[in-house]
Design an enzyme around this catalytic site. Structure first.
Site, PDB file in Angstrom:
ATOM      1  CG  PHE A 120      36.023  53.551 -37.143  1.00 23.82           C
ATOM      2  CD1 PHE A 120      36.964  52.316 -36.205  1.00 23.82           C
ATOM      3  CD2 PHE A 120      36.440  54.416 -37.423  1.00 23.82           C
ATOM      4  CE1 PHE A 120      38.613  53.016 -35.681  1.00 23.82           C
ATOM      5  CE2 PHE A 120      37.968  55.251 -37.180  1.00 23.82           C
ATOM      6  CZ  PHE A 120      38.577  54.352 -35.741  1.00 23.82           C
TER       7      PHE A 120
ATOM      8  CD  GLN B 138      42.853  48.254 -33.544  1.00 19.17           C
ATOM      9  OE1 GLN B 138      41.593  47.930 -34.203  1.00 19.17           O
ATOM     10  NE2 GLN B 138      43.682  48.672 -34.396  1.00 19.17           N
TER      11      GLN B 138
ATOM     12  CD  GLU C 229      34.106  44.328 -34.348  1.00 15.64           C
ATOM     13  OE1 GLU C 229      33.919  45.221 -35.786  1.00 15.64           O
ATOM     14  OE2 GLU C 229      33.187  43.522 -34.107  1.00 15.64           O
TER      15      GLU C 229
END
Ligand SMILES: Cc1cc2nc3c(=O)[nH]c(=O)nc-3n(C[C@H](O)[C@H](O)[C@H](O)COP(=O)(O)OP(=O)(O)OC[C@H]3O[C@@H](n4cnc5c(N)ncnc54)[C@H](O)[C@@H]3O)c2cc1C
Ligand code: SF4
Lengths: 316, 734
Positions: free
Chosen positions: B244, B627, B694
């Protein structure tokens, strides 16, 4: 972690005697709290006495219709026990609200009662903490104190007792049974078992050195609606901000103990006469002398509103 | 290969393997415990010594003296490394504080010693015998208190301040205005696998098995810190248990393992313990954000301003919270400002969607507030202010911007039209129920990326690149890319990652990894195809690679045969031209959330979540979905519970373990849906793909906050939205 020696006791009396004999001895049950603390050198016992095989893992009826829970009964087994689920629902619910399945498989009745606070400063050996190192000061006062006690705290310590089970035990008026190093048995009412921090926050219970818990007994069932409501920031696997253990009878009478607010399960019998008049009236008496920090003042309102929800559930 | 003009049709467009939900190649290894992580590379080093890190007990000051006597003689101890005996160490380009502190202390739990012993337990016990006397210095630990001392600070890809038109004037006369301040706390990456490394020296050569997202950067950093040539350092990081952003850089574990191994004269492994990770490594810095929006009565934004404050160690970077506001909505008069104050807390750095993640948490509440003031549906308000160009530089168009489509599809699937816009009106038993939404937005950076491919006489293609798979599915999408390019089934592709002896890749960060690294593999495969064609004497423009064969006209040769005994190797690097400058390239989405808020206790429980994402071609819908749902979960944590609690006196994060720093558990996460728009972006790369890792976290926190507002009528602007911030403002209950 410091080096330690280890023995497996053969009988409760022998375990208690050994604990008094050996300097710095501690009992180990499930080890889920003690071992974590030893790794961080918050607990540094020189000697461990394993009490897992003393036959203290049974749940038996008592002569007066109550239940005697052996000190080594695992939290999972206690929560699932038929009589506990039928007659002491608040206890079963409190247990299941605590920790995780894996931990409850290991955690014992006595160990749960004696688990130590989750104050984060207690866990950081760089920080002053009167409970860990008497006289060093209390970092939580004036620090991060959102989780901490709102009542019964002292200038030496504002930690809470983290157990859910003990809150239910308090509402149920359980009795802790022990054996002392000289072989004498003792019965300690739960109300007298956990202590407020006062000037000696390192002393958390009324157990004498070497005294071994053998069982916790529950009085004859009192019926009523038995509710345990635990409020926390995430849905599971977290300690309570506030919890309420309540037993409410059909006529509105009953008893209430709170978790997450004090150094011990918090119950004031005199407040319970207000139960028929609702949560506000009860908490007004239950939390009369509360002295929250500015970070945890919300717990007062939270306790009142949670109790309100519990009473509504009991009525419904 | 250089990518300078929009992609045209290429073999990836066949979509025989790309775009299919292939299972993760690394899945069976991870689920059976056979994927070797850095701390357990006993396949290479049978019996490493163990290092245990001693962290500073103060946040700022200096070490007056350190007494190692007891620790040195403790059982099993082999060596103790401190700044005194480590030799000269430089500071890496990406580190703001040194990785081995002393005598100067820059932050709490900064490493000050490594105790090396035969076993972990011995090292830990001895570490606890190290006695240190400190001289404390005053430090700054409270962002709110030092915010006004903040200096303008450049953000990634732009200046500290931007201004277009006359913001102040336009805001002052706008008939509808919002001026609100939002805060986000410090966040921990809290990935599963702690930072861990195993180091071994071979003469003057160093090899480190580690857990790191950016191999080439980190080789350089380690070499620089140790004062060695880069080619003497090798990093190997094939499996990473989450990063991360916390593993973008070399951390103390890697450096100290190297120093420990040198001092002990044998290989050493070091893992940070969980309580060390929060203060020893990096975190996402807290922000204070002021947002002002002015609009006409019919909902056109005329002025939009976003100021962001954060703090960091001297030399550190700001959290670029204003980034999305520069791009997301139209408005002729605009300003952004980024201020950075000095804080002596641990080093702040990138965490999943740096800038946009905390920025969107604020901006997308502000948009919701503004829509309410205007009496507009929040989706309608966003549509009214959509822009197809960079609003700060209108000559730059978006390469492709289907934000409206994301919102529309999401609204439809989520039954948005059934939402009651009046807050606090929907009740379901004990729950106050609310629905909220937010836009998702994250830029789509690309990075140069190289790969080597080798075709052998079994008809197997081995791909080598120093790219990392941080749990994202990189092994799988790289294999899919090579398989598609070479006309082979997935089981004929072997992917090797995370070794600094392989060609330098984009690495994993900034959601550039998937698109950039597969583009590098694409480039290498184009070369391999040419080499195969050439070897067979085919005209390379008319060659078809399919079913393990290479065909031209009516000739068809099995790839295995084409490879011959010696095989064929090709290597190339994908470099990106200025399409990213000419066109604004971003990824878009819309988050929809329904929450229940307990009417008595104010506990918030999410009931359902939907994300609709537009992120170019989706290379593997299964790993992409993972994700996004992971990012939504992380966003839920940020919205509801995650906060590093700062002790503003002693200067450290107090809740430094996973009991104190709460992240969502299964019970917090209900039904999650993810929909990807079926699209491609030929401006992005030959893969026509973009990042998704993201995008999923951007905006989700605000969608939750907006849902809470819809449920309760209580607007909370300070994250996390814990029950104490709602309780007193909820209606009375019986
Ligand atoms: C991650 C995590 C989450 C948790 N969450 C919760 C939660 O939500 N709610 C909750 O209530 N609890 C929670 N717990 C605490 C858990 O319930 C306790 O760790 C457990 O009950 C301790 O029991 P044990 O048998 O393992 O005790 P041990 O660790 O073996 O012992 C604890 C203490 O009791 C003493 N002791 C043990 N047996 C005896 C005896 N017979 N007589 C005298 N002294 C004795 C030991 O010497 C020691 O000091 C959590 C724990 C963890 C690790
Ligand atoms: S509250 Fe108690 S346990 Fe916490 S720091 Fe103060 S003394 Fe220690």
């Amino acid at each position: 972690m410091r080096s330690f020696t280890y023995e497996r006791a053969n009988s409760p009396a022998e375990a208690a005697a050994a604990a008094a004999r050996k300097q710095g001895a501690k009992f180990i049950a499930g080890g889920t709290n003690l071992l974590d603390l030893m790794k961080l050198e918050i607990e540094t016992p020189a000697h461990l006495i394993d009490v897992n095989r003393l036959g203290l893992d049974r749940i038996e009826p008592t002569a007066d219709g109550g239940l005697r829970v052996g000190a080594l009964v695992r939290n999972t087994d206690l929560a699932a026990h038929e009589r506990v689920r039928r007659d002491y629902g608040v206890l079963s619910r409190a247990l299941l609200a605590g920790a995780s399945g894996q931990l409850r498989n290991k955690a014992t009745t006595a160990g749960n009662m004696l688990q130590r606070t989750r104050c984060p400063y207690f866990y950081d050996t760089n920080q002053p903490c009167n409970k860990r190192q008497p006289g060093s000061g209390c970092s939580a006062i004036g620090g991060f104190s959102r989780q901490h006690a709102v009542i019964g705290a002292s200038e030496a310590c504002i930690a809470t007792h983290p157990s859910d089970m003990a809150v239910a035990m308090r509402a149920l008026d359980a009795t802790v049974e022990t054996i002392q190093p000289d072989g004498a048995a003792r019965k300690i009412p739960i109300a007298e078992f956990h202590r407020l921090p006062g000037s000696t926050p390192e002393v958390e219970t009324s157990l004498a050195p070497g005294e071994l818990i053998t069982a916790v007994t529950l009085p004859k069932p009192v019926g009523g609606k038995q509710i345990y409501r635990k409020v926390r920031d995430r849905a599971s696997y977290a300690f309570a901000l506030v919890s309420v253990a309540a037993i409410v009878q059909r006529d509105g009478s009953g008893c209430v103990a709170l978790g997450g607010v004090a150094h011990k399960p918090w119950r004031v019998e005199a407040a319970e006469v207000e139960l028929p008049r609702g949560a506000k009236a009860v908490t007004a008496k239950l939390l009369t002398d509360a002295k929250p920090t500015h970070e945890n003042a919300f717990k007062l309102l939270l306790a009142e509103r949670t109790l309100g929800a519990v009473l509504a559930e009991a009525r419904g | 290969m250089k990518f300078e003009t929009p992609a045209t049709t290429n073999p990836i467009d066949q979509l025989k393997i790309i775009g299919k939900p292939a299972d993760r190649i690394d899945g069976p290894f991870k689920t059976t415990g056979t994927a070797p992580y850095a701390y357990e590379r006993h396949d290479n080093i049978a019996n490493p010594a163990c290092g245990y890190v001693v962290g500073s007990a103060i946040a700022k000051g200096r070490i007056a003296s350190m007494d190692l006597t007891a620790a040195k003689t403790a059982s099993g101890v082999l060596a103790i490394v401190t700044a005194d005996n480590a030799g000269k160490l430089a500071k890496g380009n990406f580190n703001f504080a040194t990785l081995l502190g002393g005598p100067e202390i820059e932050h709490y739990h900064q490493a000050i010693a490594l105790v090396v012993a035969e076993t972990f337990e011995q090292a830990r016990a001895a570490a606890q015998l190290v006695r240190v006397d400190y001289v404390k210095a005053e430090g700054a630990f409270d962002l709110a208190a030092v915010k006004d001392s903040g200096k303008p600070a450049r953000i990634t890809g732009g200046p500290a301040d931007t201004a277009v038109g006359d913001f102040a004037g336009a805001f002052a006369v706008a008939p509808v205005q919002l001026d609100a301040t939002y805060t986000t706390p410090d966040h921990a990456h809290a990935m599963m696998e702690p930072h861990a490394s195993m180091a071994a020296w071979d003469g003057d050569k160093l090899i480190v098995w580690t857990s790191n997202q950016m191999i080439d950067w980190s080789v350089g950093e380690l070499a620089k810190t140790l004062g060695m040539p880069k080619d003497k350092v090798r990093l190997i990081s094939p499996f990473i248990g989450g990063g991360f952003g916390g593993k973008l850089w070399v951390r103390a574990d890697a450096l100290l393992a190297a120093l420990g191994a040198r001092a002990a004269g044998r290989p050493v492994k070091v893992a940070l313990t969980r309580p060390m990770m929060f203060n020893n490594t990096v975190h996402r810095p807290a922000t204070i954000q002021r947002i002002r929006i002015g609009a006409t009565r019919d909902g056109k934004i005329t002025a939009i301003g976003h100021e962001g404050w954060s703090g960091n160690l001297p030399g550190g970077k700001p959290e670029a919270a204003v980034q999305a506001t520069r791009l997301l909505y139209a408005g002729a008069n605009r300003m952004t400002a980024t201020r950075l104050a000095v804080l002596d807390l641990p080093e702040g750095n990138a965490m999943r969607a740096p800038g946009e993640a905390p920025g969107m948490m604020a901006l997308e509440i502000a948009i919701d507030e503004m829509a309410e003031k205007l009496g507009l549906d929040p989706i309608e308000f966003r549509i009214l202010n959509d822009t197809q160009v960079d609003p700060e530089k209108p000559e730059r168009a978006y390469s492709h911007r289907p934000l409206i489509a994301c919102m529309g599809l999401g609204a439809n699937r989520f039954d948005w039209s059934k939402r009651n816009p009046a807050p606090g009106r929907v009740r379901d038993g004990r729950w106050l129920v609310g629905i909220g939404m937010a836009a998702a937005f994250r830029n789509n950076p690309v990075m140069k990326s190289a790969a080597r491919v080798r075709l052998d006489n079994r008809g197997v293609v081995v791909v080598e690149t120093d790219m990392t798979d941080i749990g994202t599915g990189t092994y799988t999408i790289i294999a899919q890319t090579a398989a598609e390019m070479m006309g082979l089934p997935l089981d004929k592709i072997i992917v090797r990652l995370g070794d600094s002896t392989f060609p330098v890749s984009a690495g994993s960060g900034g959601q550039w990894g998937a698109n950039s690294s597969t583009s590098g593999v694409y480039a290498a495969c184009v070369k391999l195809r040419e080499a195969v064609a050439q070897k067979l004497g085919f005209n390379s423009t008319e060659v078809d690679f399919a079913d393990g064969q290479v065909r031209s006209g009516n000739r068809s040769v099995p790839l295995a045969q084409a490879a011959g005994e010696s095989g064929i190797v090709a290597e190339d690097v994908m470099e990106f031209g200025d399409l990213g400058k000419k066109y604004q390239q971003s990824t878009f989405g819309a988050h929809f959330v329904e929450v229940g808020v307990d009417a008595a206790t104010a506990e918030v429980r999410i009931r359902r979540m939907l994300a609709v994402c537009a992120a170019g071609r989706i290379l593997n819908p299964k790993s992409a979905r993972s994700q996004v749902i992971g990012a939504m979960t992380m966003g839920a944590g940020a919205a509801l519970m995650e906060e590093l609690a700062v002790d503003k006196r002693a200067g450290f994060f107090v809740n430094h373990d996973l009991a104190g720093y709460e992240v969502p558990v299964h019970a917090d996460i209900p039904h999650q849906d993810v929909i990807f728009l079926d699209e491609t972006d030929p401006m992005s790369s030959p893969m026509k793909a973009k990042g998704v890792g993201e995008l999923g976290i951007c905006g989700v926190g605000a969608a939750i906050a907006n849902a809470i507002y819809n449920a309760t009528g209580v607007r909370v602007r300070d994250y996390p939205i814990t029950l104490d911030k709602l309780l007193a403002r909820l209606p009375e209950v019986a």
